[in-house]
Design a protein around this motif. Structure first.
Motif, PDB file in Angstrom:
ATOM      1  N   LYS A 236     -10.594  13.038 -20.927  1.00 19.84           N
ATOM      2  CA  LYS A 236      -9.794  13.978 -21.652  1.00 19.84           C
ATOM      3  C   LYS A 236     -10.282  15.447 -21.490  1.00 19.84           C
ATOM      4  CE  LYS A 236      -8.758  10.266 -25.199  1.00 19.84           C
ATOM      5  NZ  LYS A 236      -8.806  10.216 -26.596  1.00 19.84           N
ATOM      6  N   TYR A 237     -11.538  15.636 -21.251  1.00 22.04           N
ATOM      7  CA  TYR A 237     -11.967  17.029 -21.054  1.00 22.04           C
ATOM      8  C   TYR A 237     -11.108  17.469 -19.644  1.00 22.04           C
ATOM      9  CZ  TYR A 237     -14.829  20.911 -19.217  1.00 22.04           C
ATOM     10  OH  TYR A 237     -14.974  22.042 -18.586  1.00 22.04           O
ATOM     11  N   LEU A 238     -11.274  16.786 -18.507  1.00 28.17           N
ATOM     12  CA  LEU A 238     -10.550  16.796 -17.429  1.00 28.17           C
ATOM     13  C   LEU A 238      -9.097  17.103 -17.332  1.00 28.17           C
ATOM     14  CD1 LEU A 238     -12.743  14.298 -15.269  1.00 28.17           C
ATOM     15  CD2 LEU A 238     -12.743  16.944 -15.041  1.00 28.17           C
ATOM     16  N   VAL A 239      -8.528  16.577 -18.290  1.00 24.23           N
ATOM     17  CA  VAL A 239      -6.916  16.733 -18.528  1.00 24.23           C
ATOM     18  C   VAL A 239      -6.667  18.007 -19.330  1.00 24.23           C
ATOM     19  CG1 VAL A 239      -5.017  15.743 -19.813  1.00 24.23           C
ATOM     20  CG2 VAL A 239      -6.323  14.392 -18.560  1.00 24.23           C
ATOM     21  N   ASP A 240      -7.721  18.224 -20.243  1.00 20.61           N
ATOM     22  CA  ASP A 240      -7.394  19.076 -21.260  1.00 20.61           C
ATOM     23  C   ASP A 240      -7.796  20.662 -20.331  1.00 20.61           C
ATOM     24  OD1 ASP A 240      -6.630  17.925 -23.392  1.00 20.61           O
ATOM     25  OD2 ASP A 240      -8.987  17.791 -24.131  1.00 20.61           O
ATOM     26  N   THR A 241      -8.506  20.733 -19.384  1.00 22.01           N
ATOM     27  CA  THR A 241      -8.677  21.577 -18.516  1.00 22.01           C
ATOM     28  C   THR A 241      -7.867  21.922 -17.159  1.00 22.01           C
ATOM     29  OG1 THR A 241     -10.498  20.713 -17.388  1.00 22.01           O
ATOM     30  CG2 THR A 241     -11.325  21.862 -19.358  1.00 22.01           C
ATOM     31  N   ALA A 242      -7.194  20.887 -17.047  1.00 22.50           N
ATOM     32  CA  ALA A 242      -6.024  20.720 -16.191  1.00 22.50           C
ATOM     33  C   ALA A 242      -6.612  20.511 -14.650  1.00 22.50           C
ATOM     34  CB  ALA A 242      -5.150  22.258 -16.092  1.00 22.50           C
ATOM     35  N   TYR A 243      -7.822  20.215 -14.577  1.00 23.24           N
ATOM     36  CA  TYR A 243      -8.486  19.714 -13.385  1.00 23.24           C
ATOM     37  C   TYR A 243      -7.810  18.465 -13.113  1.00 23.24           C
ATOM     38  CZ  TYR A 243     -11.741  18.918  -9.686  1.00 23.24           C
ATOM     39  OH  TYR A 243     -12.449  18.701  -8.514  1.00 23.24           O
ATOM     40  N   ILE A 244      -7.301  17.606 -13.743  1.00 26.78           N
ATOM     41  CA  ILE A 244      -6.619  16.682 -13.804  1.00 26.78           C
ATOM     42  C   ILE A 244      -5.067  16.889 -14.432  1.00 26.78           C
ATOM     43  CG2 ILE A 244      -5.843  14.094 -14.255  1.00 26.78           C
ATOM     44  CD1 ILE A 244      -8.700  13.134 -14.196  1.00 26.78           C
ATOM     45  N   ALA A 245      -4.077  17.208 -13.696  1.00 26.70           N
ATOM     46  CA  ALA A 245      -2.819  17.685 -14.286  1.00 26.70           C
ATOM     47  C   ALA A 245      -2.001  16.475 -14.870  1.00 26.70           C
ATOM     48  CB  ALA A 245      -2.080  18.412 -13.035  1.00 26.70           C
ATOM     49  N   LYS A 246      -1.215  16.957 -15.963  1.00 22.24           N
ATOM     50  CA  LYS A 246      -0.452  16.021 -16.457  1.00 22.24           C
ATOM     51  C   LYS A 246       0.920  15.877 -15.714  1.00 22.24           C
ATOM     52  CE  LYS A 246      -1.702  17.090 -21.104  1.00 22.24           C
ATOM     53  NZ  LYS A 246      -1.328  17.695 -22.575  1.00 22.24           N
ATOM     54  N   PRO A 247       1.534  14.728 -15.375  1.00 20.56           N
ATOM     55  CA  PRO A 247       2.897  14.734 -14.704  1.00 20.56           C
ATOM     56  C   PRO A 247       3.711  15.829 -15.336  1.00 20.56           C
ATOM     57  CG  PRO A 247       1.727  12.500 -15.190  1.00 20.56           C
ATOM     58  CD  PRO A 247       1.101  13.504 -15.884  1.00 20.56           C
ATOM     59  N   SER A 248       4.739  16.425 -14.426  1.00 25.78           N
ATOM     60  CA  SER A 248       5.616  17.303 -15.020  1.00 25.78           C
ATOM     61  C   SER A 248       6.834  16.463 -15.354  1.00 25.78           C
ATOM     62  CB  SER A 248       5.840  18.521 -14.122  1.00 25.78           C
ATOM     63  OG  SER A 248       6.225  17.854 -12.622  1.00 25.78           O
ATOM     64  N   ARG A 249       7.054  15.305 -14.835  1.00 23.95           N
ATOM     65  CA  ARG A 249       8.280  14.566 -14.697  1.00 23.95           C
ATOM     66  C   ARG A 249       8.180  13.188 -14.958  1.00 23.95           C
ATOM     67  NH1 ARG A 249      11.438  14.816  -8.842  1.00 23.95           N
ATOM     68  NH2 ARG A 249       9.580  13.446  -7.827  1.00 23.95           N
ATOM     69  N   LEU A 250       9.210  12.385 -15.638  1.00 25.58           N
ATOM     70  CA  LEU A 250       8.998  10.842 -15.659  1.00 25.58           C
ATOM     71  C   LEU A 250       9.480  10.338 -14.231  1.00 25.58           C
ATOM     72  CD1 LEU A 250       8.291   8.470 -17.551  1.00 25.58           C
ATOM     73  CD2 LEU A 250      10.611   8.553 -18.506  1.00 25.58           C
ATOM     74  N   PRO A 251       8.920   9.429 -13.758  1.00 25.35           N
ATOM     75  CA  PRO A 251       9.647   8.849 -12.558  1.00 25.35           C
ATOM     76  C   PRO A 251      10.784   7.937 -12.945  1.00 25.35           C
ATOM     77  CG  PRO A 251       7.797   7.889 -12.866  1.00 25.35           C
ATOM     78  CD  PRO A 251       7.699   9.068 -13.717  1.00 25.35           C
TER      79      PRO A 251
END
Length: 677
Positions: A236-251
């Motif tokens: 969750k830290y990696l997501v919160d700091t955008a090192y792992i980016a959230k998907p910008s769209r739904l396939p």
């Protein structure tokens, strides 16, 4: 252990404390307030004596705040390298940066090794033998770039989807910078600190793989170590700091609802009539479908975007008929422009292909011949490629290849890249723009934000972790915790050959277990038809049950989880430790996984002749087995009797240990009971 530890540098912030000792060349990192219990130990500068010929002490520079730079000198007293250690503000991270000082007598090589300790480790990327946890794997020093690991010499290297990111069950995160010409090794049997395993990051000049380094005299190794409490917090830290980016769209969720069918293994020789027959067989055998993917042999050559009139005399008619039956039509595609294609000379003259250091297009060999590779950093080349594909009239594409392995040695792209892995990333981004929300790619590097489907590499039709059935679980978990939630497993049954060659087919039990397991992943994908087996009716019936279960799962759970990823970044397929981060069995489990946080699946990865029961760990909670039974668990093991009719799954109704007073739920486990699967 630290009685004689005399630190040359101490840096501290609210969440981390770092100590470096010149005598032992050890960097030790603690959580603040726990300086008697190291969280991380690293052996620093392991290659300096060998590669720089240094025999004297380093020179300390003046510290600045909570950082300090250490300067190494060669035998002549010239500065050759420095290491900066920085305890970052407002975080729980320590950053280490090595930098060489221009041309020296010695080849700059930096090699820092992290002791894996007593925790378990995850991440890195796809591997041919996909162990989970990772510390059971041996990786000899290899360039951390994307490979086609089905090639025999490449099986010990990282595959098509990777990121320089590792984290542990104890919440330790190790992440490297893109600018590092990075090599990685993993040694499960090393005993440097008495811990039994170490992960090493190495940076050196290698002009074949990292040609960008040729343009500068400096070599850098940059990485950070961050401290969290457990693997869930780390993710969750990696997501919160955008090192792992959230998907910008739904396939396109229709691909989640109904299977993808490919002609790759099932239509040989390829013809328009054979493709139509395959489509009609799917319908006549009462299987649902979303996409029919055609092999690129329907084109004249790899790199020519013209239909082969012998194979497809009337492609428009084929498309109309397939779409009339509600098939979307896809094409397998790669970035190769083969030497024997009509487009090759034009692509060379137009500067559309990646070149070597000599300015010439250096041909690369892939499994379908000699080719140049499209320079996806060239906007004109990418636009030409997109225009050619769009004109063919397909609904979408499945893009394979794009790995760094296929770039020519000392490659030169129109836009220089600070890491060759960014070529893979650019290929995936270009592909996603062409194929729309239904596109499937086979590679990834920092491309989590795109939100496309990502396919695992080809699987062998075997049972094990070496690219067999078991590796579906471990590879999907690895991609999931690297931030790729929309995973497409390989064809059900693995990469089998055509009908008429039964020796190249999976046996019916393996195929059955494969289809049952695939039902719980975001996408199901077939090429070998279930009706090809000798016990055709039974295999087909079990496969239909699995497809129907998948459709129910998609409606009740998968699509909602897919939408929530856009907000939370939390994976669809989750490790068992997601709900039990402190439970040792959950941290090690490689046969159980979660769909969301409430549905647990037990993968059956051995034939019944070898195991008729399976030990299952139930984290704390009230669980409803798919046969309807309620089970109260305080975190216990139990023995599950196995049947070829289904693989076990169960729903957690409550985090409380007792099921007392809880009614049988109308959850997925009740809607689709496993006794009927």
């Amino acid at each position: 252990l630290f009685a004689a530890f005399s630190p040359s540098f101490v840096g501290a912030k609210d969440h981390a404390l770092a100590k470096f000792s010149k005598e032992t060349r050890r960097l030790v990192i603690y959580r603040t307030g726990q300086d008697d219990n190291p969280a991380v130990e690293l052996s620093i500068a392991n290659s300096l004596d060998t590669n720089f010929g240094i025999h004297g002490p380093y020179l300390n520079s003046t510290s600045v705040g909570d950082s300090q730079t250490f300067i190494w000198r060669d035998g002549a007293g010239s500065a050759v390298a420095n290491m900066t250690v920085l305890v970052e503000s407002n975080s729980s991270c320590v950053r280490v940066e090595w930098l060489s000082y221009g041309p020296t007598l010695y080849q700059p090589v930096f090699n820092d090794c992290l002791a894996l300790g007593s925790g378990h480790w995850y991440g890195g990327g796809e591997l041919y033998t996909q162990n989970w946890p990772l510390e059971e794997t041996r990786i000899n020093t290899t360039a951390f770039v994307s490979h086609d690991i089905l090639n025999e010499p490449k099986k010990a290297q990282f595959g098509s989807v990777l990121q320089p990111l590792f984290f542990s069950s104890q919440g330790v995160i190790l992440r490297a910078n893109d600018a590092t010409p990075l090599f990685v090794s993993l040694s499960p049997a090393i005993d440097r600190f008495g811990s039994g395993a170490e992960l090493c990051l190495l940076a050196r000049k290698d002009e074949d793989i990292y040609p960008k380094v040729m343009s500068t005299s400096d070599v850098a190794l940059q990485y950070s170590i961050c401290l969290k409490n457990n693997p869930v917090e780390a993710y969750k830290y990696l997501v919160d700091t955008a090192y792992i980016a959230k998907p910008s769209r739904l396939p396109d969720v229709s691909i989640m609802q109904k299977p993808v069918w490919s002609t790759a293994q099932s239509v040989k020789p390829v013809s328009q009539a054979a493709i139509l027959k395959y489509a009609h067989d799917i319908m006549q055998n009462n299987f649902s479908y979303s996409v029919l993917e055609l092999d690129s042999m329907v084109l004249t050559h790899y790199g020519d975007f013209v239909f082969n009139s012998t194979v497809l005399p009337n492609p428009g008619q084929l498309f109309d008929e397939l779409r009339g039956h509600q098939f979307n039509v896809s094409l397998w595609m790669s970035p190769f422009i083969n030497f024997n294609s009509a487009n090759f000379d034009m692509a060379v003259k137009s500067g559309y292909l990646v070149r070597g250091a000599n300015g010439q297009v250096n041909l690369v060999r892939w499994w379908n011949g000699l080719a140049g590779i499209l320079d996806v950093t060239n906007a004109n080349a990418s636009q030409w490629f997109a225009n050619q594909l769009t004109a063919l009239g397909f609904d979408t594409f499945q893009f394979h290849c794009g790995q760094v392995e296929y770039l020519p040695l000392q490659h030169v792209t129109k836009v220089p890249l600070r890491s060759p892995n960014l070529f893979t990333a650019e290929y995936v981004r270009r592909a996603a723009n062409i194929g729309g929300r239904s596109v499937i790619t086979r590679a990834g590097y920092r491309t989590q934000d795109i939100g496309n489907y990502v396919a695992l590499m080809d699987r062998t039709f075997t049972w094990g972790l070496d690219s067999g059935l078991h590796s579906l679980v471990t590879a999907t978990l690895t991609l999931s915790i690297l931030g790729y939630p929309f995973v497409v497993p390989d064809f059900v049954g693995g990469n089998a050959a055509s009908k008429g060659q039964p020796g190249n087919m999976p046996d019916s039990e393996l195929f059955t277990r494969w289809v049952q397991l695939s039902a719980f992943f975001p996408v199901m994908q077939f090429s070998t038809p279930p009706w090809w087996f000798r016990n055709e009716s039974l295999v087909a019936a079990r496969s239909r049950n699995a497809v129907n279960l998948h459709q129910n799962l998609s409606t009740l759970l998968l699509e909602d989880l897919a939408r929530s990823v856009l907000q939370t970044g939390e994976p669809i397929i989750r490790p068992l430790w997601w709900i039990a981060p402190d439970a040792e069995p959950a941290l090690k489990s490689n046969t159980q996984f979660l769909v969301g946080s409430s549905l647990m699946v037990v993968a059956v990865v051995k034939p019944l002749s070898q195991a008729s029961t399976q030990s299952v760990y139930l984290p704390v909670g009230c669980w409803q087995h798919c046969n309807g039974t309620l089970i109260s668990s305080s975190g216990v093991w139990y023995s599950e009797g196995l049947s070829l009719n289904f693989i076990p799954y169960m729903c957690r109704l409550s985090v409380a240990e007792s099921c007392a007073g809880l009614p049988v739920s109308t959850s997925f486990c009740s809607v689709k009971p496993c006794t009927a699967s």
